[in-house]
Design a protein around this motif. Structure first.
Motif: not given
Length: 582
Positions: A43-71
């Motif tokens: 949840v912390a990582l997902q919130a950080a990426l949604l609040e301040a997207p990294l350059p080139g970030q297109q989509d973020v998907l959180a799951a049980a123990e992972t966060v997937m980032v599409r560029a």
């Protein structure tokens, strides 16, 4: 209002470096998978990426123990992979979200079993479920399906040993440390404890998901039998009411295309609905994106204009008003018949019409042509490849959903498959003003074997080298059960070298998922956004168009991609070691 999300698994899964991403794994060429130690850091990582997207970030998907980032590109994926390893996740994870109250009848088929598994008894399960506030940590599986984290672990239960083939819409369920509500009828292996009439997913609302990530949920027990929420059909087919709407009468549209025969399977597709993974919605869109862009370019449309995707020929369309069209993709004979009857009248003529006055001509692939009012276009059986794309100037003007006109066969979002008599309006999309010149088409699969390059992982470590060699050392046959969700492949099964169950995590088009039977499933555009089977490799993004053109019965051979295409995730030790072993 903000509320800290408690992690029920914090003591069970302790990271070697608290507050940091443990590792980053490549998922093909444009996506990375960050592994963390538990729900709190997810949840912390997902919130950080949604609040301040990294350059080139297109989509973020959180799951049980992972966060997937599409560029947006392989280069951006490499930069994002490095940046993820450097993020500090020690700050308390907070998400803003209102309170949603869900009235529930607690009479589920598994209620007694859950009472036994937890030692609480049936009444104790109801008390524990209603006596705490749940928080939606992430979404997945299906649109509107939210994984809710409770305030304690007293209701932790395993999934059923044998999943049900159909779980009714509105079912309230438990699995692991999570609770959820099934938004539509679908297969499922969670423990069912009750049911609700709440509509968890409704595209007519400004926010389609009733409870999205960050929302708090309070379940309230009611005794009266509630009215179940309307549900889409389990097989993704059209309901009677939707089918009736799709065969609207001619007065509503005076310019477009009338479907005389939809062929085997014809859909409306554009370039898809990006950025909705958090709602449980995949991108969908055309499987052969290059062919869609080529068809739109030829008729003067924007690249993302909606067009028709059809397989194996047989589609017959009649012009309502004069149209400018182009057909790309699988090379096929294109026949135009001008009926002897008056223009504008619905006609049943085909390419063999020999009545007096009927005229017939052929038109080329990948070139603009006019289909005048009343004329009929027939798409023949492909000479090679599998999918064809039919563009009309101005685009197919159907209602967009979540910003796209694409049909998503997995979730049921978007237009229904084309039906006889349906009238498709055209002209709603912006046009360039210039009709393009004929274009060269690529080679399409025709017999032989289609070679697809793959990036190993993210779960190649669930297999030994013999399994990797077997994956790439044999020809796989595309089975008839294949569809837009995925291509099911037949060959010599692979064996896992690791036992156990993989927590659900994000996945992508091109992923080669390995169920326990050992036969690969190659995910295509309508794939589920999360999956619980290990992904042994991912087809490189630029070859997904080629994969979409392999017909039923065709052969595929996988090949490890060159080093330059296989390093999207940055200098993680885990990634470096696996690359060296390949």
């Amino acid at each position: 209002m903000k509320r800290r999300i408690q992690d029920p698994m914090a003591n069970a899964n302790v990271a070697t470096s608290p507050g940091r991403v443990r590792s980053v794994r490549p998922v093909g060429t444009r996506t990375v998978l960050a592994e963390v130690s538990g729900t709190q850091e997810v949840v912390a990582l997902q919130a950080a990426l949604l609040e301040a997207p990294l350059p080139g970030q297109q989509d973020v998907l959180a799951a049980a123990e992972t966060v997937m980032v599409r560029a947006e590109s392989p280069a951006a994926a490499r930069r994002i992979g490095q940046a993820l390893l450097e993020l500090d996740l020690t700050a308390p994870a907070e998400q803003a979200g209102g309170l949603v109250v869900i009235d529930t009848v607690y009479d589920g088929e598994d209620l007694a079993e859950v009472g036994t598994l937890t030692g609480l008894g049936a009444d104790g399960v109801v008390a524990a479920h209603t006596g705490q506030v749940w928080t939606v940590a992430f979404a997945g599986f299906a649109p509107g399906f939210g994984y809710m984290v409770g305030e304690n672990q007293v209701l932790e239960v395993p999934r059923r040993s044998s999943p049900r083939t159909a779980v009714p819409a509105g079912s309230v369920a438990l699995a692991g440390n999570y609770s959820a509500v099934y938004p539509r009828k679908s297969p499922g292996g969670w423990q069912l404890i009750g049911r609700t009439g709440a509509r968890m997913w409704d595209l007519d609302r400004p926010e389609p998901a009733l409870a999205s990530p960050g929302h708090r949920v309070q379940f309230r027990a009611v005794r009266d039998v509630v009215r179940m929420a309307p549900e889409a059909s389990a097989d993704n087919g059209a309901t009677d009411s939707k089918q009736a709407n799709s065969t609207q009468s001619a007065p509503a549209t005076t310019h477009g295309l009338r479907v005389l025969s939809p062929g085997l399977h014809s859909l409306i597709e554009d370039l898809g609905r990006q950025g909705h993974s958090a709602l449980g919605v995949s991108a969908a869109g055309a499987l052969d994106r290059a062919s869609l862009r080529r068809a739109n370019r030829i008729v003067g449309n924007a690249p993302s204009a909606a067009a028709i995707e059809t397989v194996s020929g047989g589609l017959r369309l009649q012009a309502v008003g004069d149209q400018v069209m182009a057909v790309t993709g699988a090379p096929s004979a294109l026949t135009v018949v001008t009926p002897s009857d008056s223009p504008g009248k619905t006609e049943t003529a085909d390419a063999t019409d020999t009545r007096a006055g009927a005229r017939q001509r052929t038109v080329p692939m990948a070139a603009p042509f006019a289909l005048l009012d009343g004329e009929i276009l027939t798409i023949g059986v492909p000479e090679a490849g599998f999918r064809s794309y039919i563009a009309v100037r101005g685009g197919v003007d159907v209602k967009p959903e979540l910003g796209s006109r694409s049909t998503d066969t997995m979730s049921g979002i978007g237009p229904q498959p084309l039906a006889p008599g349906q009238l498709l309006p055209s002209g709603g999309e912006s046009e360039s003003g210039v009709v393009g010149s004929p274009e060269l088409q690529p080679d399409y699969p025709q017999g032989g074997v289609t070679v697809l390059d793959i990036v190993p992982g993210p779960r190649a470590d669930w297999f030994d080298q013999a399994a990797i060699d077997s994956l790439c050392g044999q020809d796989w046959t595309v089975k008839p059960e294949s569809n837009r969700v995925g291509m099911r492949l037949q060959g010599t099964p692979l064996q896992r070298s690791r036992t156990g169950e993989l927590p659900s995590e994000g996945t992508v088009a091109g992923a080669i998922q390995m169920p326990p039977e050992g036969l690969p499933v190659l995910f295509l555009a309508d794939h589920p956004i999360t999956g619980g089977y290990p992904v042994i490799g991912v087809v490189v993004d630029h070859q997904l168009d080629l994969a979409a053109q392999v017909p039923i019965g065709g052969s595929i051979r996988f090949r490890i991609a060159p080093e330059s295409a296989a390093a999207p995730a940055g200098p993680s030790d885990e990634i470096s070691e696996r690359k060296a072993s390949n």
